[in-house]
Design an enzyme around this catalytic site. Sequence first.
Site, short mmCIF file in Angstrom:
data_model
loop_
_atom_site.label_atom_id
_atom_site.label_comp_id
_atom_site.label_asym_id
_atom_site.label_seq_id
_atom_site.Cartn_x
_atom_site.Cartn_y
_atom_site.Cartn_z
N HIS A 27 0.87 -1.21 0.10
CA HIS A 27 0.18 0.10 0.06
C HIS A 27 0.80 1.26 -0.10
O HIS A 27 1.64 1.24 1.04
CB HIS A 27 -0.82 0.13 1.22
N SER A 28 0.46 2.02 -0.90
CA SER A 28 1.19 3.48 -1.23
C SER A 28 2.69 3.26 -0.97
O SER A 28 3.40 2.74 -2.00
CB SER A 28 0.73 4.38 0.11
N LEU A 29 3.61 3.74 0.10
CA LEU A 29 4.85 3.45 -0.04
C LEU A 29 5.39 2.15 -0.20
O LEU A 29 6.22 1.74 -0.86
CB LEU A 29 5.41 4.04 1.38
N HIS A 79 -7.42 7.10 0.47
CA HIS A 79 -6.16 6.69 0.26
C HIS A 79 -5.73 5.07 1.03
O HIS A 79 -5.27 4.43 0.51
CB HIS A 79 -4.98 7.61 0.61
N ALA A 124 3.33 0.16 -1.67
CA ALA A 124 3.34 -0.49 -3.38
C ALA A 124 4.53 -0.07 -4.02
O ALA A 124 4.57 -1.13 -4.91
CB ALA A 124 1.97 0.23 -3.61
#
Length: 280
Positions: free
Chosen positions: A98-100, A260, A102
């Site tokens: 997820h996010s970073l 997010h 990802a």
Amino acid sequence: MRELTVSVPGLELSALAWGQPDAPPLLMVHGWLDNAASFALIAPRLADRFHVIALDLPGHGRSDHLPDSTIYQYLDYARAVLAAADALALPRFHLLGHSLGAGVATMVAIAAPERIRGLALIEGLGPLGDDGSRTLDRFREAMAVTPGATRPLRVFPSIEDAARARAMASGLDAYLAHPIVERGLREVEGGYSWRSDPRLSRPTAIRLAETQIMALLLGLAAPTSLLLARPHPPYLEPEALQVRIDCVDDIRVTHMDGGHHLHLEHPERVTDWLRDALDR
């Protein structure tokens, strides 16, 4: 849910685990200033099928901080995840980021394609890049930071106060942020303070150029599923992201209304998406 300690060269990483150890492994990597508890709502829903292991990245959660002489960057995060997979004896595994996380998961899948059975990404494909417009300013800002110079850590009277502060900073509802916040705190005189390394908020001196990221994405071989929030955040512009998506041969993109942290806002729907993604 079980607490794990994973020894990698030079570091002790922490993790949370769900499910039976002999089930197919699913490694999860959280976002910036989050921790393994980011997945506390979806991991139990997957424990009937997978051995779910959610890592605390270096500097996050209950994992060790990097030495003062080093910096936090995507390449070293990816190296730490691969080292953790080695320590956990996972020759092949599914991977969610997820996010970073990802961005880190993408780099792991590119670095070790033979080890990744399936790649699922929430709100990110590859690391943060650089179009060149702020390269000089960002470099000077990062180099101007005095090593060892940090602001005093804020002390919160209660976990609830810390959750409200996190909500104000991130836009994530305090009750949804509570698991992340609780894992990310340590008791100090007068209340609670963040465990995470304060250096995580420092500017990054050098980012990969967007052309380099595109070249790396051309080597992404794992079946990939990407889940994106609608409306999109400002740092995930659809046009720029589509250029990255077009670099990946085997990718399926899904959009979901929400913020997010979709996996916290809509755990049932994200779990259904993830089961389908890893069935590919």
